[in-house]
Design an enzyme around this catalytic site. Structure first.
Site, PDB file in Angstrom:
ATOM      1  N   ARG A  29      14.844   0.996  42.329  1.00  0.00           N
ATOM      2  CA  ARG A  29      15.286   2.168  41.552  1.00  0.00           C
ATOM      3  C   ARG A  29      14.606   3.414  42.108  1.00  0.00           C
ATOM      4  O   ARG A  29      13.394   3.436  42.342  1.00  0.00           O
ATOM      5  CB  ARG A  29      14.864   2.045  40.088  1.00  0.00           C
ATOM      6  CG  ARG A  29      15.609   1.059  39.269  1.00  0.00           C
ATOM      7  CD  ARG A  29      15.365   1.279  37.777  1.00  0.00           C
ATOM      8  NE  ARG A  29      13.971   1.597  37.434  1.00  0.00           N
ATOM      9  CZ  ARG A  29      13.558   1.907  36.217  1.00  0.00           C
ATOM     10  NH1 ARG A  29      14.407   1.950  35.208  1.00  0.00           N
ATOM     11  NH2 ARG A  29      12.288   2.152  35.982  1.00  0.00           N
TER      12      ARG A  29
ATOM     13  N   ASP B 265      20.282   5.332  22.389  1.00  0.00           N
ATOM     14  CA  ASP B 265      18.969   5.374  23.039  1.00  0.00           C
ATOM     15  C   ASP B 265      19.070   6.365  24.193  1.00  0.00           C
ATOM     16  O   ASP B 265      19.788   6.128  25.176  1.00  0.00           O
ATOM     17  CB  ASP B 265      18.599   3.963  23.548  1.00  0.00           C
ATOM     18  CG  ASP B 265      17.215   3.927  24.185  1.00  0.00           C
ATOM     19  OD1 ASP B 265      16.773   4.961  24.731  1.00  0.00           O
ATOM     20  OD2 ASP B 265      16.578   2.849  24.159  1.00  0.00           O
TER      21      ASP B 265
ATOM     22  N   TYR C  30       8.273  10.433  27.785  1.00  0.00           N
ATOM     23  CA  TYR C  30       7.398  10.316  28.958  1.00  0.00           C
ATOM     24  C   TYR C  30       8.154  10.192  30.283  1.00  0.00           C
ATOM     25  O   TYR C  30       7.540  10.063  31.324  1.00  0.00           O
ATOM     26  CB  TYR C  30       6.406   9.150  28.802  1.00  0.00           C
ATOM     27  CG  TYR C  30       6.998   7.834  28.328  1.00  0.00           C
ATOM     28  CD1 TYR C  30       7.799   7.076  29.159  1.00  0.00           C
ATOM     29  CD2 TYR C  30       6.728   7.360  27.053  1.00  0.00           C
ATOM     30  CE1 TYR C  30       8.325   5.869  28.729  1.00  0.00           C
ATOM     31  CE2 TYR C  30       7.256   6.155  26.600  1.00  0.00           C
ATOM     32  CZ  TYR C  30       8.056   5.414  27.441  1.00  0.00           C
ATOM     33  OH  TYR C  30       8.581   4.217  27.005  1.00  0.00           O
ATOM     34  N   LYS C  31       9.489  10.225  30.222  1.00  0.00           N
ATOM     35  CA  LYS C  31      10.246  10.139  31.479  1.00  0.00           C
ATOM     36  C   LYS C  31      10.583  11.556  31.935  1.00  0.00           C
ATOM     37  O   LYS C  31       9.718  12.266  32.419  1.00  0.00           O
ATOM     38  CB  LYS C  31      11.490   9.279  31.281  1.00  0.00           C
ATOM     39  CG  LYS C  31      11.176   7.832  30.856  1.00  0.00           C
ATOM     40  CD  LYS C  31      12.454   7.041  30.691  1.00  0.00           C
ATOM     41  CE  LYS C  31      12.222   5.699  30.044  1.00  0.00           C
ATOM     42  NZ  LYS C  31      11.491   4.752  30.887  1.00  0.00           N
TER      43      LYS C  31
ATOM     44  N   PHE D 250      18.008  -2.080  27.449  1.00  0.00           N
ATOM     45  CA  PHE D 250      16.570  -2.189  27.704  1.00  0.00           C
ATOM     46  C   PHE D 250      16.009  -3.212  26.708  1.00  0.00           C
ATOM     47  O   PHE D 250      16.284  -3.137  25.510  1.00  0.00           O
ATOM     48  CB  PHE D 250      15.878  -0.837  27.541  1.00  0.00           C
ATOM     49  CG  PHE D 250      14.453  -0.891  27.987  1.00  0.00           C
ATOM     50  CD1 PHE D 250      14.125  -0.775  29.330  1.00  0.00           C
ATOM     51  CD2 PHE D 250      13.429  -1.118  27.073  1.00  0.00           C
ATOM     52  CE1 PHE D 250      12.806  -0.867  29.759  1.00  0.00           C
ATOM     53  CE2 PHE D 250      12.105  -1.202  27.495  1.00  0.00           C
ATOM     54  CZ  PHE D 250      11.794  -1.072  28.832  1.00  0.00           C
TER      55      PHE D 250
HETATM   56  C1  LIG Z   1      16.069   2.602  27.417  1.00  0.00           C
HETATM   57  C2  LIG Z   1      14.645   2.394  26.990  1.00  0.00           C
HETATM   58  N1  LIG Z   1      14.371   2.164  25.696  1.00  0.00           N
HETATM   59  C3  LIG Z   1      13.093   1.980  25.286  1.00  0.00           C
HETATM   60  C4  LIG Z   1      12.039   2.010  26.185  1.00  0.00           C
HETATM   61  C5  LIG Z   1      10.625   1.776  25.817  1.00  0.00           C
HETATM   62  O1  LIG Z   1      10.275   1.933  24.490  1.00  0.00           O
HETATM   63  P1  LIG Z   1       8.756   2.205  24.101  1.00  0.00           P
HETATM   64  O2  LIG Z   1       8.468   3.640  24.439  1.00  0.00           O
HETATM   65  O3  LIG Z   1       8.678   1.891  22.670  1.00  0.00           O
HETATM   66  O4  LIG Z   1       7.886   1.325  24.935  1.00  0.00           O
HETATM   67  C6  LIG Z   1      12.297   2.257  27.533  1.00  0.00           C
HETATM   68  C7  LIG Z   1      11.181   2.292  28.500  1.00  0.00           C
HETATM   69  O5  LIG Z   1      11.307   2.412  29.676  1.00  0.00           O
HETATM   70  C8  LIG Z   1      13.630   2.441  27.937  1.00  0.00           C
HETATM   71  O6  LIG Z   1      13.918   2.645  29.231  1.00  0.00           O
END
Ligand SMILES: Cc1ncc(COP(=O)(O)O)c(C=O)c1O
Length: 411
Positions: free
Chosen positions: A370, A197, A222-223, A126
């Site tokens: 997706r 992550d 938030y997911k 990401f």
């Molecule tokens: C794998 C991954 N890492 C990080 C993030 C986003 O990070 P942040 O919450 O700091 O915007 C996302 C957002 O969709 C993500 O899918």
């Protein structure tokens, strides 16, 4: 009734998580296949926000930092997320954003491996992870970011110069699930540390951070955790690293005696060293309500339904892909998270045409549709209906309407 609809009805009937949908606020007429991006609100979040805002903020005022437990929410919620990711109490805090936590975790890992200078990450990571890793490398003399082409290459690239490997548990585009046990072992055998992550796996895939001796992990809420737009993220640090934890965002919440108001920084004990400053209490409270929903539910049960939902979707959508020249790029075996990604040249307008019909998935450049499947509020009937709609959008050419080709800011 079609064979797909009949099978969906039987699967819904046998679904032990069927009753959980009522805990969520979902608009009528919508099939929500984007919980892998932003989960819907748990109904209890509204009451929780009302309580936190009207009673605790409105009446308790500053007293609520103590009386309502605001000050310790980073830790109490962190421990509740810890249960979902295989972390012991005291190893996880909820704080800041995923991006900021990547920054802290990478710095902490580099400080624990002072003789090494390489940060390894996947090219398909990401983007924020890479952007932050670039920033970390640029800020540390001698540090360097190297990118691997794919999962196998990543393992091969780890060597005695590697300080830390930053890996996405589930690939945000393809939905492929990386082998945490294997990659963590590879890193450790070479003397390197790992930062996982967990944005696309927390709350949906069983994770055993302590059992696998993972060093650091970060993720959003938030997911699949349904904490709300911009909900604070979490960061995990293995207890064996706590004494040596150093990170440059040494704010007052990470101080050993925050209210002593000393002029110099002295690190707090344990995981609180990974905090920085004052946290968004209202957002934390929405997250608390979302975590309440998960109480008493085993991640194993969520995972079983997640695999069943994605498997059912792939089974129904496969012939449609063949008919219209599309390709499922998500693994068919169990090495997948809870989304299915389909590559198709016209992916963008097709997704927009589906959204116009109330079927909400999303698009990722250059050509990926997706679809996320969140077991707490999705049923098999909805999967069958979504596939039928996809077929109709493709067969009728509805996606060709020029209005579906206009790009929005957030896609
Ligand atoms: C794998 C991954 N890492 C990080 C993030 C986003 O990070 P942040 O919450 O700091 O915007 C996302 C957002 O969709 C993500 O899918």
């Amino acid at each position: 009734m079609s064979a797909g609809a009949a099978k969906a009805a039987a699967l819904d009937l046998a679904d032990p998580l069927r009753g959980k949908r009522d805990l969520f606020q979902l608009p009528a007429g919508i099939i929500y296949l984007d919980g892998n991006s932003l989960g819907p609100p748990p109904k209890a979040a509204f009451a929780e926000l009302e309580q936190a805002a009207r009673r605790e903020w409105g009446e308790g005022l500053i007293r609520s930092w103590n009386d309502a437990g605001w000050w310790s929410l980073t830790d109490t919620l962190g421990d509740r997320i810890g249960r979902l990711i295989g972390a012991a109490p005291g190893e996880t805090v909820v704080t800041d954003t995923t991006s900021i936590n990547v920054f802290k975790a990478l710095h902490a890992a580099l400080a624990l491996r002072p003789q090494r200078h390489l940060i390894l990450a996947e090219r398909d990571s990401f983007p924020t992870d890479l952007y932050i890793a670039e920033g970390v490398a640029a800020s540390r003399p001698g540090a360097e970011l190297r990118l691997a082409g794919d999962n196998a290459d990543l393992a091969d690239m780890i060597d005695e110069r590697t300080a830390v490997v930053l890996i996405n548990h589930v690939d945000y585009r393809t939905g492929a699930l990386h082998d945490m046990a294997h990659l963590t072992r590879c890193a450790h055998q070479a003397g390197a540390l790992v930062v996982w992550d967990l944005c696309h796996s927390a709350g949906i895939v069983p994770i055993e951070l302590d059992t696998l001796d993972v060093d650091f992990a970060i993720g959003c809420t938030y997911k699949y955790l349904n904490g709300g737009p911009g909900a604070p993220a979490f960061i995990f640090a293995n207890r064996r690293h706590h004494d040596g934890l150093v990170q440059p965002l040494s704010g007052w919440w990470a101080h050993a005696a925050p209210f002593a108001m000393e002029s110099g920084y002295r690190p707090a004990a344990g995981i609180r060293r990974l905090l920085c400053g004052t946290q968004p209490i209202l957002s934390l409270r929405a997250l608390k309500a979302a975590l309440d929903v998960l109480d008493g539910i085993e991640i194993k049960a969520i995972r079983a339904k997640s695999l069943a939902l994605t498997g059912f979707f792939m089974e129904l959508v496969e012939p449609i892909c063949r008919e219209f020249g599309a390709r499922i790029i998500t693994p068919h075996n169990d090495s997948r998270g809870s989304q299915v990604a389909i590559a198709l040249e016209q992916a963008y307008p097709v997704v927009q045409a589906l959204i116009a019909r109330g079927i909400i998935g999303d698009f990722r450049a250059p050509d990926i549709m997706r679809f996320g499947f969140a077991p707490l509020y999705l049923g098999f009937r909805e999967v069958a209906d979504a596939v039928a709609a996809l077929h109709d959008v493709l067969a009728s050419g509805a996606w060709r309407d020029p209005k579906f080709s206009t790009k929005a800011l957030v896609t």
